[in-house]
Each structure stands twice: as structure tokens, then as C-alpha cells.
Motif scaffolding. Structure first.
Motif, PDB file in Angstrom:
ATOM      1  N   ASN B  64      31.181  40.377  -7.938  1.00  0.00           N
ATOM      2  CA  ASN B  64      31.631  39.024  -8.147  1.00  0.00           C
ATOM      3  C   ASN B  64      32.389  37.661  -7.261  1.00  0.00           C
ATOM      4  N   GLN B 397      46.274  42.235  -8.419  1.00  0.00           N
ATOM      5  CA  GLN B 397      45.082  42.702  -9.057  1.00  0.00           C
ATOM      6  C   GLN B 397      45.075  42.074 -10.098  1.00  0.00           C
ATOM      7  N   LEU B 400      43.141  38.768 -10.120  1.00  0.00           N
ATOM      8  CA  LEU B 400      41.704  38.934 -10.923  1.00  0.00           C
ATOM      9  C   LEU B 400      41.255  39.110 -11.841  1.00  0.00           C
ATOM     10  N   ARG B 412      49.614  46.370   3.813  1.00  0.00           N
ATOM     11  CA  ARG B 412      48.303  47.147   4.285  1.00  0.00           C
ATOM     12  C   ARG B 412      48.813  47.485   5.652  1.00  0.00           C
TER      13      ARG B 412
ATOM     14  N   LEU C  96      36.822  41.903   2.465  1.00  0.00           N
ATOM     15  CA  LEU C  96      38.454  42.371   2.330  1.00  0.00           C
ATOM     16  C   LEU C  96      38.297  43.151   0.430  1.00  0.00           C
ATOM     17  N   LEU C  97      36.940  42.539   0.152  1.00  0.00           N
ATOM     18  CA  LEU C  97      37.617  42.202  -2.046  1.00  0.00           C
ATOM     19  C   LEU C  97      37.791  43.889  -1.594  1.00  0.00           C
ATOM     20  N   PRO C  98      36.651  44.275  -1.719  1.00  0.00           N
ATOM     21  CA  PRO C  98      37.244  46.227  -1.906  1.00  0.00           C
ATOM     22  C   PRO C  98      38.073  46.975  -1.537  1.00  0.00           C
ATOM     23  N   GLN C  99      38.704  46.037  -1.312  1.00  0.00           N
ATOM     24  CA  GLN C  99      39.777  46.893  -0.018  1.00  0.00           C
ATOM     25  C   GLN C  99      41.564  46.420  -0.442  1.00  0.00           C
ATOM     26  N   ILE C 100      41.395  45.231  -1.661  1.00  0.00           N
ATOM     27  CA  ILE C 100      42.255  44.759  -2.407  1.00  0.00           C
ATOM     28  C   ILE C 100      42.368  45.468  -3.976  1.00  0.00           C
ATOM     29  N   LYS C 101      43.839  46.176  -4.488  1.00  0.00           N
ATOM     30  CA  LYS C 101      43.533  46.079  -5.204  1.00  0.00           C
ATOM     31  C   LYS C 101      42.398  46.094  -6.996  1.00  0.00           C
ATOM     32  N   GLY C 102      41.927  46.460  -7.370  1.00  0.00           N
ATOM     33  CA  GLY C 102      40.619  46.153  -8.821  1.00  0.00           C
ATOM     34  C   GLY C 102      39.729  45.758  -7.595  1.00  0.00           C
ATOM     35  N   LEU C 106      34.600  44.823  -8.059  1.00  0.00           N
ATOM     36  CA  LEU C 106      34.151  43.593  -8.715  1.00  0.00           C
ATOM     37  C   LEU C 106      33.171  42.940  -7.226  1.00  0.00           C
TER      38      LEU C 106
END
Lengths: 128, 447, 479
Positions: B64, B397, B400, B412, C96-102, C106
Motif C-alpha cells: 500500500n 495502527q 493506518l 521501538r 519502516l512500514l512493516p515495522q509499525i503495528k498493522g 500493507l
């Protein structure tokens, strides 16, 4: 020609020994192998070196050669002219291209070095 | 399909020429004993270009990229003029290799020389290399360089330097005897007090970042002076876009400058290829790793360019080289010099100004949201930090689903900062997007 | 040619930017600002386009010239992979997108490419797990050596030495040294193969690994490779495979089957991603099962068809790259492998080896061949015959440039005097090779007849021979 009044190492350094002092440089053979010298790391005075310890680096375009101390002692003078004119080693390896002057800590070590005749023989073995 | 250019007949003619008359091409591999032949090679059957393109396009659509992103954390979505793509797509550039034969590679060589020049002009430093892999590996190389120069082995590592970069630095040096002293985090600018405390005669260098990971702008002049008094070097990591406005590392007295160059015309690309920037003072050029291009003249006295100071490098010095690096990121450096040429003096200043102003606007309206604290202990550039009344991970979240990447959860990397979120703004964000973001953030927090 | 700085003129402009749609009088305090604007250029867009287009024309490249640069595998780079790597779905994706929740959900497409590529590389090399993170071959070497160091350390062993053949790539000893190892060179015998007597003597309990290329940099496949691996393992050392020359043996032999424990590949060589004028490359690292737990974080894991990032591996060497490697390069290599399939890859290797042998046979009467045996993907000649007349490898290189051919790698490997290392790759046609061969023969004849002539070459290039001594002495590194 290989000067008769100097002592030599297998790494192609020369030393002009005078009682308690030695002037150090690299041989004509060494400068020819390197080609046009582009940079010399001028040794720092007051550095204390062991025989065989790293003294300087001499560079051409395609090679870098580490220079080792032929004798132990303290560096009391360095050839600062090499910083701007590294080509002095190509032009005059035994005179104007000297690297540094060392105050000997063990004058007996000089006996371990080759004389001109031995160095010439050594060069001949390398040719083969 | 294998892009092999010869017909069956040509191949058998060539086999005959090399002494294989039965047409069995496998005989070329007789030196590989039968017992050592591949035990398996169960790969899928080949496909047509159409099918591969179709399938991979489908995969690309499973990512996305339609979200409005306020996520930065060292990697930013800036506008890239199409001319950058068009020129970097010239295959005379991208299908060449390292310019080992200068007469046949003047294009690449001059472009790199212009890149080095642009980096010097941007940072104020005396010399830049032809680039390294990325910002993190550049930081590591800078530390090794400082250790070589000073002969010391302690590094002060400011915790406001990008934590990903610092982690990489620590894993690379795990097997070496280097002592890292971390300068703990304080809000805003680097902690002078602890730096004073830790800085000693055994310190090789300090690593600093401007703007830091939380967006704070600093002027390191005082810190760097103290380092120099102790015989330590200062390594400053920069965000090149910010240098359109901000005080240069050279003005602060830095000895080695590194940076992630992605923002100079590289898309985010899920992590790479990026660009490792490295520059230093003229004094330390010979201790710098990586390729360097120099100007010289040809036999007619005409200007030309060559790779120079190659005796530092692995192909000549082997285990005594300044680094093991062989390739640089030449095509990325090309993109950077094209980007900087298009933006130019005024454009870069304008981009930096837009980033700053829009971020200030965002700070202002987000700061009005109930319970949200904008950290204001120091000026910021295009990124700033929020203290949220709820867990940022959950808020991100929720956002998003609303079409936003809200920011980066600081927890983190900093367990003490669980409620902090770092938000980045660039020239691409419109007022409307920022307003909508603030509205959605408020509703994610409170409804 | 002019520098871009030399065509700059105050007031010219090549950019457009969105208008500032917010009103703010906020300023950064003066003390944080640069005193003077960066001295960047001011030019028009067409100025930039003309300038860099002109520069591009001053390059030799695979798309315009035969480029048999040994050890670099300059094969043709397919165009559809460039297109795929330019898709917004890849380019616009924040790492970093896959490293944030949810965010993992995507970015499944990108994660799938890396995951699938790693699996393919395992099968190609016979290794059990791969990491795509290293950003170049030398970066892969460092990663691999770090894994080896970690393995020994966690076993409680303090091994200090890495053995490397004297004909290895310069990156090998450099990588081992910066990872904290001492390097010992193992000489090659008269047959061009590793001196086994010397190896046995050097292979003490202090040796952490043997690091080598296979086929080696002479283009020779060492039939005793398994014996070397067995000796290493018996001594408790690991085997490191420098995959620079993998293009020779796809489907014929696999490093994993030969006894190697760690390998790195150069995707920009074997898998046809462009070299970019010296990068970006990609240097994925593969390991055997026992070493998988040391791989850098994060790892991509699959669970019920969903891919996710795993940062939890407690034995990992840690982070070695900011994210997942040079992702766009991975996309290109993946597309290439899928297009060729198993058969295509084998065909690529067979023809790379055929092309190299063809050149070797056709030129062996004209140039000295220091090691007379079948070669793999590249052949190494020596210009020793010609150098007796004063024509050196570098002179032959410059003569080739005038004929529109990029020279082979010269003066490497270091153990061959006047070395010329020729790697034609599989994508070159017989016509191209025949043309090259006839030019090389012509050059050999000229060297014999008129050696003086070579000092003039190259004459057809934008610049003639450049003064490298001056470049190194009177440093001019920026304008």
C-alpha cells in the motif's frame, strides 16, 4: 650502483651508520620497483622504533610499500622535504631522498645488516 | 530463455573449436568430479517476460503506497524531479562498471567528481569520497577512520544519533576492542554535561547528528572545540536537505561528515539502494575509505578524471586497506548530483524552507489537540516529537485504517519513551493533508 | 568538457516546487543557520539534461560496447527488470512500514519478493537459509565473516586466523581483517591450484575459516575442493565461498554440496542486475542450517501465508543493514531468475563457459597462457611475450579501447605477471567474440612489429592517457 658505505636490509632499506646515528632511506632497486612515488608518510621525530618496526609508507599510483626500521632507536630528524617532493626518492634515493635519522639504541645491531656486496648478491637471487 | 545470443549451429561450431566434437556442452565441466555435481537444482520452469511482469506487478500492488505518510525516522519522502529518473535511466551510465579504465569512463568519472564537489559545497568540507553503501555504513567507516587517525579506541556515541545506525555500528565492531560510551538522551539538544564527563585523552571521536533522531537542531561548535582540545575527532551525521538552511558541519568544526543521502533524489524503495555520504577535511583525505575521483590532465594537457589514491583500497592493499569496500553507490551518487544540479542553490534552500515551515504549521495545529504535548525544548527542522496520552503503537495502527502513516513510535528504540511519536513533514505535504492528519489524530485519540 | 559548475549562471532555474500554502513567520534562529548559501549550480533543466547526456556518451557500457572485464560478469541487463524496479508499489514504499503495528499487511508484496528470492538462492547454492541484507559483495563478505566469528565465539573458541589463497579477490583479506582476523595467504602451485602441503601446514587450531572463490580467479575449478573443505572441517574451521564466480557453475555444482558453510553472491554479476557504474550491488549471504541462528536481524518469517519480520533471534550477529538490503536490486534479480528458470540458468552458465573457452583456444597461440587447462567462465592470459617488446597489459588495454572494446581486467590476479583476465559472459554472440579475437590477434601482431605505436593509444577517446601520478600528487578532488 650500490653505494659501498651503506648497510642494507632484505626489504630494500639502506642505513648509513656513523657511530651512534644512522640515516635511513630506501634503495635504488626499491624506488624502481615502485615507480613514480606520489606520497611519503614522513616519519615523526621522537618516535622510538625497534629494528624491523614500521617506520613509514611510500606510495606510487598502483602500489604502497611499508618501510621498516633497519635499526632500533629514536627518530631525531626527518626529511620534511619529502612531504611536498616525494619524487626526491626517485631522483636521488641515496642522497636527497633520505627518510630520517635515528639515534641508535643498540649499535651492535648493524652487524645483522648486509653490506653492499651481500646486497648485490641478494638482488641477483631475486632476479632469478 | 537465457539471453544467450548464439544459435545451436554456432554453439556446436564453437564446441568443435575447443575440441569437443560430440556437441556435449557438459564436457566443459569435466573438472568438476561427478561426485561433486549439484545434488539438486529444483527451480521453477522459466516464464515469458509478459508473465513475469504481470506476476511481479501484482505483487507490487500488494504494497500500500497510497497512504499519506508522516513517517520519516531518517528516511524521507521528498519530491524527485523526473529529469533525475530520465538521466539515471541512460544505460550508458547504469550498464557500465567501476571506471577502472579512465579513458573509457570519463562520463562516470566526471559525474562522480561533480558529485564530490557538490557534497563539499553542501557540507563545507574539503573532500568527499565517491559514496558508500548508506548512512549507517558510512557512520561505521567514519568511526574506523577516526580510530586510525587518532590511534585511540574510545567512541562517544550520542543516543540521539539514529538508533538503527548505531546498532549497525555496534554489531560491526563487536569483534574489535573498541569502547563505546553512550551519551544518554536528554530532551532537545545533546547533553553537554555528560559529554564533558566522558570525554578524555583516550577518546578517538564523538558521533553526533544534526538534526537529531527526534528532529532537534543543534550547533555543535562548543562540543567539537572540547573534543579537539582532548585530541578527539568529531563525526557529524547530517540530513543533506536540511543543509539548504542549517549551519554546516564544517562551520561547526567537524572532522568527518557522514549522512544518509537518500533524500537527494532516491525514492524510499523499501530500504534501498540508498547513498552513504562521507566527507572530511583535506588533512585526513588519505585516511578516508572508499573510492575517490581526482582531476588530472592527459598527454595533450587536457583536463580529465581518474580514480586516485587507490593505494588505500583493498584491491592494492588487501588486508591493510582502509576498508573492505569495493563498490560504491555510483548510480545513486549520480542521482544525487543530478538532483542537486536541478534544485541548485535556490531550490535546495526553498525545499528546506518548505519542510521547516510546514513542520512548524503541523506542530502548531497538532499541539492544540487535547492531551498531546509537542516537545519544544529545542528548535526542530522537519521532524518533531509528540508525547501522546495513549500508546502510539495503537494510535498508528488506528491511523493506518484512516489512510495515514502517523509517525514512528520512539519506544521501538527507546524503552523509556513509550508514549513518544516522531512525526516528519516534507515539502510534499499540503496544508489540507496536515489539517486532515491532525483531525484524524484527534479522533484516533479520543473517539 | 565543461563542469556543470562552469555553465552555472546566477538566476537560472531548473526546478518547480509547490507554493507555500501556509502562512508562517516562524524562522530558525540565526545561530543555527549557514552563513552562506551552498554554492550549488544555477542552470536550466535543459542545461542539466544536455550536460549529463553528454557525459553518458563518454562512457563505455554493456549496452554500447563488448565489456569482457574479468571477475565482474558484465552480462546484458534485461530492460523489463528496470521497469519492474521503477513501479510505485516498490519505489514509494517506506521501509519502516512493516515495522509499525498493522503495517506488515500493507507490505506483503515486497516481503514476498525478498522471501521468495531467498528461497530460490538457497536452492541455487545448496544452502539452507539466506539473508538478502548485504548491500554489496564485500558487505556480504563482512557479514559472512561476522557469522563465522560469532559461531566460534559462542563455542568458546578464540580462533584468530583466516586463510585465503594468494589469488583471492582483494576484498577477501580486507573483509577478514576489518572483522578482526589475521590473514594468511596460501600460495598456488604451478598448476594454478592451492598448494595442499602449505594448506595442511597452516591449518592449525587457530584457523577460523578458509575463504575462497570457486572457480577461482584464474577461471579454474579446483577438483580438490571437497578435500580442502574436509580438511578445514576436521580442523574445526569453516568454509567461506566468495560467490563472485558463481556464473560459471549454475546447476553444475553448488557450494552447499561442495562443503561450504557460508556463501555470498553478487546479484549484479550472476543475476544480471546492472553494475550502475560501480554500484549499487547486492551481496546476499547464505548459510548452512547450523549457522542460521546467527543471521542478521530481522528475518522474514512465514506463518499461515502471511509474512512478518522477526527481530527476536537471540543468537543473531545483530543489524548489518538499516533494512532488508538494496531492495530494488533484489526485485531485478528475482525477476531475472523467474524468467530464466532452472533450465535458463544452466544454459547461461554453459554458454558463459563455452564463450570463455572459445576465446582461450583462439588466442592461446598469440598470448601466453600461464595455466594450460580448461577454463570456466573466464580465461587468464599473460602479456609477458608482448612485454618483452615493451608492450604491457595496460598498453593492450588502451589499444582495445580504440577498437571500441572495453579492456579485460588487467594486472589481476596478482600472481600472474602482466595478467589479462577475460570474461565474455553468455550473452555475447559468436560474431562479437570473433571480432574481439581478430582484434586481439591484430594487436599481438602489432606488438611484435611496431611496439612504439602503443604509446599513442588510445586516440579516439574524449581524453588521451591521463597522468595518474599527477592526480595522486597534486590532489584535486573537488571544484
Amino acid at each position: 650502483m650500490i653505494p659501498g658505505d651503506l648497510k642494507y636490509t632484505k626489504d630494500h632499506e639502506w642505513a648509513k651508520i656513523d657511530l651512534n646515528h644512522a640515516v635511513i632511506g630506501i634503495t635504488d632497486h626499491a624506488q624502481k620497483e615502485l615507480g613514480d612515488i606520489t606520497f611519503v608518510e614522513v616519519p615523526e621525530t621522537k618516535t622510538i622504533l625497534k629494528q624491523g618496526g614500521a617506520l613509514s609508507t611510500v606510495e606510487s599510483v598502483k602500489a604502497a610499500s611499508d618501510i621498516y626500521a633497519p635499526v632500533s632507536g629514536e627518530i631525531i630528524e626527518a626529511n620534511e622535504a619529502l612531504a611536498d617532493k616525494p619524487e626526491l626518492i626517485n631522483q636521488s634515493p641515496y642522497e636527497k631522498g633520505w627518510l630520517c635519522k635515528i639515534k641508535l639504541s643498540d649499535p651492535k645491531e648493524a652487524s645483522k645488516l648486509m653490506d653492499a656486496r651481500q646486497y648485490e648478491e641478494y638482488l641477483n637471487t631475486l632476479k632469478k | 530463455m537465457s539471453y544467450v545470443a548464439n544459435t545451436k549451429e554456432e554453439k556446436s561450431e564453437m564446441l568443435k573449436a575447443v575440441g569437443i566434437n560430440d556437441g556435449n556442452i557438459d564436457r566443459l565441466f569435466d573438472d568438476i568430479p561427478k561426485s561433486l555435481r549439484a545434488k539438486s537444482f529444483a527451480l521453477p520452469k522459466g516464464k515469458s517476460e509478459y508473465e513475469v511482469t504481470r506476476d511481479i506487478k501484482k505483487l507490487s500492488s500488494r504494497n500500500n503506497t497510497g497512504l499519506i505518510s508522516f513517517l520519516g525516522a531518517g528516511y524521507y519522502d521528498h519530491f524527485i524531479p523526473e529529469a533525475v529518473n530520465a538521466l539515471a535511466a541512460r544505460s550508458e551510465f547504469y550498464t557500465a562498471y567501476t571506471p577502472y579504465q579512465p579513458e573509457a569512463s570519463q562520463g562516470t568519472l566526471q559525474a562522480i567528481y561533480e558529485y564530490q564537489s557538490s557534497i563539499c559545497r553542501l557540507t563545507g568540507m574539503g573532500a568527499a569520497n565517491a559514496s558508500l553503501y548508506d548512512g549507517s555504513t558510512a557512520l561505521y567507516e567514519a568511526c574506523m577512520m577516526a580510530i586510525r587517525i587518532t590511534g585511540k579506541n574510545k567512541i562517544l556515541s550520542d543516543m540521539s544519533v539514529n538508533p538503527i545506525h548505531r546498532k549497525i555500528l555496534y554489531s560491526y565492531t563487536g569483534n574489535l576492542s573498541i569502547e563505546f560510551k553512550e551519551i544518554p538522551l536528554v530532551h532537545g539538544q545533546s547533553d553537554r554535561k555528560t559529554i564533558d564527563e566522558y570525554l578524555d585523552d583516550n577518546t578517538a571521536a564523538i558521533i553526533l547528528q544534526n538534526p537529531n533522531f527526534f528532529g532537534a537542531i543543534d550547533d555543535f561548535t562548543d562540543i567539537i572545540k572540547k573534543c579537539h582540545d582532548k585530541g578527539a575527532l568529531a563525526i557529524v551525521s547530517v540530513y543533506p536537505i536540511s543543509l539548504g538552511l542549517l549551519k554546516t558541519p564544517a562551520e561547526m568544526g567537524a572532522d568527518i561528515v557522514v549522512g544518509e543521502g537518500q533524500s537527494l533524489g532516491m525514492p524510499l524503495s523499501f530500504g534501498g539502494p540508498y547513498l552513504g555520504i562521507m566527507a572530511t577535511t583535506k588533512e585526513y583525505v588519505r585516511k578516508m575509505p572508499g573510492r575517490i575521483v581526482g582531476a588530472t590532465t592527459d598527454t595533450d594537457g587536457k583536463r580529465g578524471f581518474v580514480l586516485t589514491l587507490q593505494t588505500r583500497e583493498q584491491h592494492i592493499r588487501r588486508e591493510k586497506a582502509t576498508s573492505n569496500i569495493c563498490s560504491n553507490e555510483a548510480l545513486c551518487a549520480l542521482r544525487a548530483v543530478i538532483y542537486l544540479s536541478i534544485m541548485g542553490k535556490e531550490g535546495l534552500k526553498e525545499v528546506a524552507g518548505l519542510c521547516f515551515k510546514k513542520a512548524e504549521y503541523a506542530k502548531n495545529i497538532i499541539g492544540k489537540i487535547k492531551g498531546v504535548e509537542v516537545k519544544r525544548s529545542s528548535p526542530t527542522f522537519n521532524e518533531f516529537t509528540l508525547n501522546l496520552p495513549k500508546d502510539p503503537e495503537e494510535i498508528i495502527q488506528k491511523m493506518l485504517a484512516k489512510g495515514f502513516i502517523a509517525g514512528f513510535p520512539a519506544g521501538r528504540h527507546y524503552p523509556d519513551l513509550k508514549n513518544y511519536m516522531i512525526v516528519a513533514v516534507t515539502e510534499k505535504h499540503s496544508k489540507e493533508e496536515i489539517d486532515k492528519y491532525a483531525k484524524e489524530l484527534e479522533s484516533a485519540l479520543w473517539s | 568538457m565543461e563542469l556543470i559548475f562552469e555553465i552555472s549562471k546566477n538566476g537560472k532555474k531548473a526546478y518547480t516546487l509547490p507554493e507555500c500554502d501556509i502562512s508562517s513567520d516562524k524562522q530558525i534562529e540565526q545561530k543555527y543557520l549557514r552563513k552562506q548559501d551552498a554554492r550549488l549550480v544555477e542552470v536550466s533543466e535543459l542545461d542539466v539534461i544536455r550536460h549529463f547526456t553528454a557525459l553518458s556518451k563518454m562512457n563505455f557500457s554493456v549496452d554500447s560496447n563488448f565489456y569482457p572485464l574479468g571477475s565482474c560478469t558484465m552480462k546484458y541487463n534485461p530492460k523489463f527488470t528496470e521497469y519492474l524496479a521503477s513501479l510505485d508499489g516498490f519505489c514509494m514504499l517506506h521501509p519502516l512500514l512493516p515495522q509499525i503495528k498493522g503495517g506488515e499487511k500493507l507490505s506483503q508484496g515486497a516481503l514476498t519478493i525478498i522471501y521468495e528470492l531467498e528461497k530460490l538462492l538457497c536452492e541455487i547454492t545448496g544452502m539452507d537459509e539466506f539473508t538478502s541484507q548485504p548491500m554489496a559483495g564485500a558487505h556480504g563478505e563482512l557479514t559472512g565473516i561476522m557469522i563465522i566469528a560469532h559461531y566460534h565465539k559462542l563455542k568458546g573458541e578464540q580462533r584468530k586466523i583466516v586463510l585465503i589463497p594468494d589469488l583471492g579477490h582483494g576484498t577477501n583479506p580486507a573483509s577478514a581483517a576489518i572483522a578482526g582476523y589475521q590473514v594468511r595467504a596460501i600460495p598456488s602451485g604451478k598448476d594454478g591450484l592451492m598448494d595442499m602441503g602449505c594448506l595442511k601446514k597452516e591449518l592449525t587450531k587457530d584457523v577460523a575459516a578458509i575463504m575462497l572463490t570457486c572457480p577461482d580467479t584464474l577461471g579454474i575449478f579446483n577438483p580438490k575442493i571437497k578435500e580442502i573443505a574436509d580438511l578445514a572441517h576436521k580442523a574445526g574451521a569453516l568454509m567461506y565461498y566468495d560467490g563472485a564466480n558463481l556464473n560459471a557453475i549454475l546447476g553444475k555444482a553448488r557450494p552447499g554440496d561442495l562443503g561450504f558453510d557460508v556463501v555470498h553472491l553478487n546479484l549484479h554479476k550472476t543475476f544480471a542486475t546492472p553494475h550502475g557504474g560501480g554500484g549499487p550491488g547486492a551481496g546476499p549471504v547464505g548459510v548452512k542450517k547450523e549457522l542460521a541462528k546467527y543471521l542478521p536481524i530481522p528475518r522474514i518469517k512465514q506463518d499461515k501465508g502471511e509474512l512478518s519480520l522477526d527481530f527476536s533471534m537471540k543468537f543473531s550477529i545483530g543489524n548489518i543493514a538499516p533494512f532488508y538490503g538494496n531492495f530494488l536490486v533484489l526485485v531485478k534479480a528475482y525477476a531475472y531468475i523467474i524468467l530464466l528458470g532452472g533450465e535458463g540458468l544452466v544454459e547461461a552458465s554453459e554458454n558463459a563457459v563455452l564463450n570463455a573457452n572459445y576465446i582461450m583456444h583462439k588466442l592461446k597461440d598469440y598470448y601466453d597462457l600461464p595455466f594450460k587447462r580448461a577454463c570456466m567462465h573466464e580465461c587468464v592470459f599473460s602479456a609477458s611475450k608482448q612485454s618483452e617488446k615493451g608492450v604491457h597489459a595496460i598498453d593492450i588495454a588502451k589499444a582495445l579501447i580504440d577498437k571500441g572494446i572495453h579492456p579485460p581486467t588487467v594486472y589481476f590476479p596478482l600472481i600472474v605477471k602482466e595478467a589479462m583476465m577475460i570474461e565474455p559472459t553468455e550473452t555475447e554472440s559468436k560474431q562479437t567474440l570473433d571480432n574481439f579475437i581478430s582484434i586481439m590477434i591484430e594487436i599481438a601482431k602489432l606488438a611484435d612489429k611496431d611496439p612504439q605505436k602503443f604509446k599513442e593509444f588510445p586516440k579516439t577517446t574524449p581524453v588521451k592517457r591521463l597522468d595518474e601520478v599527477k592526480a595522486a600528487k597534486d590532489l584535486n578532488l573537488s571544484a
